[in-house]
Design a protein around this motif. Structure first.
Motif, mmCIF file in Angstrom:
data_model
loop_
_atom_site.group_PDB
_atom_site.id
_atom_site.type_symbol
_atom_site.label_atom_id
_atom_site.label_comp_id
_atom_site.label_asym_id
_atom_site.label_seq_id
_atom_site.Cartn_x
_atom_site.Cartn_y
_atom_site.Cartn_z
ATOM 1 N N LEU A 101 6.548 7.228 80.703
ATOM 2 C CA LEU A 101 6.185 6.702 82.014
ATOM 3 C C LEU A 101 5.305 5.485 81.843
ATOM 4 N N TYR A 109 0.415 4.807 90.644
ATOM 5 C CA TYR A 109 1.631 4.030 90.778
ATOM 6 C C TYR A 109 2.260 3.817 89.409
ATOM 7 N N VAL A 111 6.347 3.789 86.952
ATOM 8 C CA VAL A 111 7.751 4.134 86.736
ATOM 9 C C VAL A 111 7.819 5.214 85.673
ATOM 10 N N ALA A 113 10.470 7.622 83.363
ATOM 11 C CA ALA A 113 11.825 7.862 82.868
ATOM 12 C C ALA A 113 12.006 9.349 82.573
ATOM 13 N N GLU A 129 15.213 8.405 86.774
ATOM 14 C CA GLU A 129 14.065 7.510 86.889
ATOM 15 C C GLU A 129 13.316 7.839 88.165
ATOM 16 N N ARG A 131 9.953 6.390 90.592
ATOM 17 C CA ARG A 131 9.039 5.281 90.822
ATOM 18 C C ARG A 131 8.097 5.662 91.962
ATOM 19 N N ARG A 132 6.791 5.613 91.690
ATOM 20 C CA ARG A 132 5.819 5.847 92.753
ATOM 21 C C ARG A 132 5.632 4.534 93.488
ATOM 22 N N ILE A 133 6.159 4.454 94.700
ATOM 23 C CA ILE A 133 6.158 3.205 95.452
ATOM 24 C C ILE A 133 4.989 3.130 96.423
ATOM 25 N N ARG A 141 15.877 8.320 91.452
ATOM 26 C CA ARG A 141 17.251 7.832 91.367
ATOM 27 C C ARG A 141 18.059 8.739 90.454
#
Length: 713
Positions: A101, A109, A111, A113, A129, A131-133, A141
């Motif tokens: 990560l 925040y 990304v 994996a 994957e 992602r903390r947006i 995803r």
């Protein structure tokens, strides 16, 4: 490398991480947001400004805990990268797993994996994957969700069911999970596709959305499907709307509204439909359509510190609607709105009452309604010889669209004195007076079938003397109580003329529970008269382990002629039937038997047996009633039984129930079902056969199936 500083002291590095690394970027935690880090080996590259931690890395900040094999902090880019067996525990108990990560230093925040996250209820999200947006949002995803248990030792083990989607978004703030291009798989086989789908997060409080759907099939309604939709209106109120489609009766809409207040609660249940019109008597189809529905409502709340108010409304559009549409079987629907006050021994109520007969035995327009009805009970403080004076008043106005109209005022007062002798005899003496005033219209009365309108009144004095002598003895670990009892009652005669309508005392019955009451009529329109003596005995044996045996037997003898209260089949016979009770109860077993014995013919006129046994893995209960030759009640011979069994298979429970009319040799209803509560699914199935008919309700076989998926409903 010359520019590296090797550190093995974990506490020292915690300080350097904050002061030496974060101070440059202004990201150092405050005193309330301290950051701690531990690792087997830690190096700091002064030239490239990189912190390297290897072996059992643990980082704690703001309640979040990050674990990894290796961790790299790039000060210039202000990024944290973790590799190998990465896991992160969030403040709310959510656990995330990943192969690697990339995060910002506050661990909020980034990304991730090969992402995995397990919630507190063991639900699992996995994605290629993540992602903390946003502080409260994670986007996955090529993701999958399942609350089902997967065998840890078998990587090829399929979840019982799971949802796969191109994109899953988890909004922790709104407690919502949404899917794009999702498909439901059962044992790895796709069974359903939807372009969009959402449900609350596994740890969410109640949320608006669909609840468990229900499939049903019955002889009268055909195939049916219910899809309830829940509305979370506010913390103190909610609603449920349930569209119900049936193949034979079309569309029915059900609704429920619930609300809690500081001192009470309210609930409204209603339904409505527009089926083909039917004849009210025969049930035959007619031309056109008609509205059919029902309303059940109940509520209670505080009016003031001393007064409560409430209502219990039960109404149906017609006699057979509730039965045909499976809302229950009722002979009469009672409705009530009231305000009442309870203060120690005193009580007052003002209310309105309405009745709706559904059995077809009451002619149209003759259902009564009462508005108003008021009652008061007042009891004094102890007076001379510890006696008390009680006063009761009751006023009622009863009306019908057609038939008898009654207005009634009843007042009574009574003085009761208790007395206990030095050797344990308990006496009670009472004397009272009752005064009634009636005004009636359109009263038809026997024997001349005359009609009366006008006022009537009566004055009824009465006196009674009671005695009982409780004898108690300790026998080993048991406590035995034997209590003989007697009572003599005297009142005036001629108090029940035909010219006073009987609205509330239509079904008198002699039981062990009311044998010693001075007036055993349930209502006020009829009252016992004359002189009578009652004798009986009750016993109680208290055993160890909270086991109890009870028994009671008694009989009445009239001293001066007939009494309007039926105590035997022969109104000229002075001695009543013998009534009695036998019972046993313990922590797991309960049985109660009541009987009524005709001493002239030595025939049991009434048998009533109730029992319940809790055997650990379920319960068995039964209720048997036999009435034979009662002077008022119709003959009956009914058996009701219910049994549940939690099988040795922990996730399987079975249920059986039935009612048999042995007088007519007819199985009234028989059914059963099972509940499968396995891992992440709950399956409920019930099969029922009803062998009764009533106008448009015919003998019916029905089956109901309800499937619940954990985390979705």
């Amino acid at each position: 490398m010359n520019n590296n500083l090797m550190l093995r002291n974990r506490r020292l590095f915690s300080y350097l991480w904050c002061v030496g690394v974060f101070s440059a970027s202004g990201a150092c935690a405050t005193a309330n947001e301290q950051l701690f880090m531990e690792a087997d080996k830690i190096a700091y590259d002064n030239k490239n400004h990189i912190v390297v931690a290897k072996g059992n890395v643990e980082v704690i900040r703001d309640g979040r805990i990050l674990l990894a094999d290796n961790l790299y902090y790039y000060q210039d880019q202000n990024l944290v990268k973790a590799h190998g067996n990465v896991s992160m525990l969030q403040n709310d108990g959510e656990v995330m797993f990943a192969k690697s990560l990339v995060l910002e230093p506050d661990l909020k925040y980034g990304v991730i994996a090969q992402f995995k996250a397990r919630f507190a209820d063991n639900s699992l999200f996995a994605a290629a994957e993540a992602r903390r947006i946003h502080a409260h949002k994670i986007e996955l995803r090529k993701a999958v969700y399942s609350p089902c248990t997967i065998c840890a030792t078998d990587p090829d083990d399929e979840a019982l069911w799971q949802i796969k989607a191109d994109k899953i978004r988890i909004n922790a703030q709104k407690e919502q999970v949404s899917y794009r291009n999702a498909q439901l798989e059962v044992m790895g086989v796709p069974v359903l596709y939807t372009p969009y789908f959402s449900h609350p997060t596994p740890d969410a409080d109640r949320k608006t959305g669909f609840l468990t759907p229900e499939y049903a099939q019955s002889t009268n309604l055909g195939v049916g499907v219910r899809t309830p939709y829940y509305l979370n209106i506010a913390p103190d109120k909610d609603a449920t709307l349930t569209p119900w489609w049936t193949s034979k009766e079309g569309f029915i809409l059900l609704g429920q509204y619930r609300q809690r207040t500081d001192e009470g609660s309210f609930q409204f249940d209603a339904s409505g439909t527009l089926p083909d019109k039917r004849d009210n008597t025969t049930g035959e189809l007619l031309d056109g359509q008609e509205f059919r529905g029902h309303l059940f409502a109940q509520g209670r709340d505080k009016l003031t510190d001393e007064w409560d108010w409430g209502f219990n409304i039960n109404r149906a559009s017609d006699d057979t609607y509730l039965r045909r549409y499976q809302f229950g079987f009722f002979e009469t629907l009672n409705s009530r709105a009231y305000a009442e006050r309870i203060d120690d021994r005193d009580y007052a109520v003002v209310e309105g009452l309405a009745f709706q007969a559904l059995d077809g035995r009451v002619a149209a327009g003759q259902d009564p309604f009462i508005l108003p009805h008021a009652a008061v009970h007042v009891s004094s403080d102890p007076l001379a010889y510890q006696g008390r004076i009680t006063f009761d008043a009751d006023a009622m106005a009863l009306a019908r669209d057609e038939g008898t109209q009654t207005r009634r005022v009843v007042t009574s007062s009574q003085y009761h004195i208790p007395y206990v002798t030095s050797n344990g005899h308990v006496f009670g003496a009472e004397a009272g007076m009752r005064v009634d005033a009636y005004h009636q219209e359109n009263l038809n009365f026997a024997p001349e079938n005359q009609e009366l309108s006008g006022a009537q009144g009566r004055v009824i004095p009465h006196a009674a003397l009671s005695w009982r002598y409780p004898l108690m003895r300790q026998i080993a670990d048991a406590n035995l109580t034997i209590e003989p009892m007697a009572k003599i009652i005297a009142s005036s005669r001629g108090n029940n003329p035909y010219t006073i309508a009987n609205e509330d005392s239509l079904s008198p019955e002699l039981t062990p529970m009311n044998l010693f009451r001075s007036n055993r009529f349930a209502g006020l329109d009829r009252i016992e008269e004359g002189s009578r003596a009652i004798a009986g005995m009750r016993t109680h044996l208290g055993l160890s382990d909270a086991r109890n045996i009870t028994a009671m037997v008694g009989q009445e003898v009239r001293l001066d002629g007939e009494n309007p209260f039926p105590t035997s089949n022969d109104p000229k016979h002075n001695a009543s039937d013998v009534v009695g009770q036998l019972g046993f109860d313990s922590n797991s077993f309960f049985v109660d038997y009541q009987y009524r014995l005709d001493t002239q013919d030595m025939v049991l006129r009434r048998n009533e047996l109730r029992g319940l046994y809790d055997y650990g893995r379920g319960i068995v209960s039964m209720d048997y009633v036999r009435i034979d030759g009662d002077p008022v009640l119709l003959d009956r011979n009914d058996l009701n039984a219910l049994g549940t069994w939690h099988t040795p298979i922990d996730w399987l429970r079975l249920t059986m129930f039935g009612q048999r009319d042995m007088l007519r040799n007819n199985m009234v209803t028989l059914g059963g079902g099972f509940i499968v509560d396995y891992d992440c699914i709950t399956l409920t199935t019930t099969l029922n056969r009803n062998n009764t008919s009533d106008r448009d309700f015919q003998r019916d076989t029905s089956i109901m199936v309800r499937l619940g998926l954990k985390g979705l409903n």
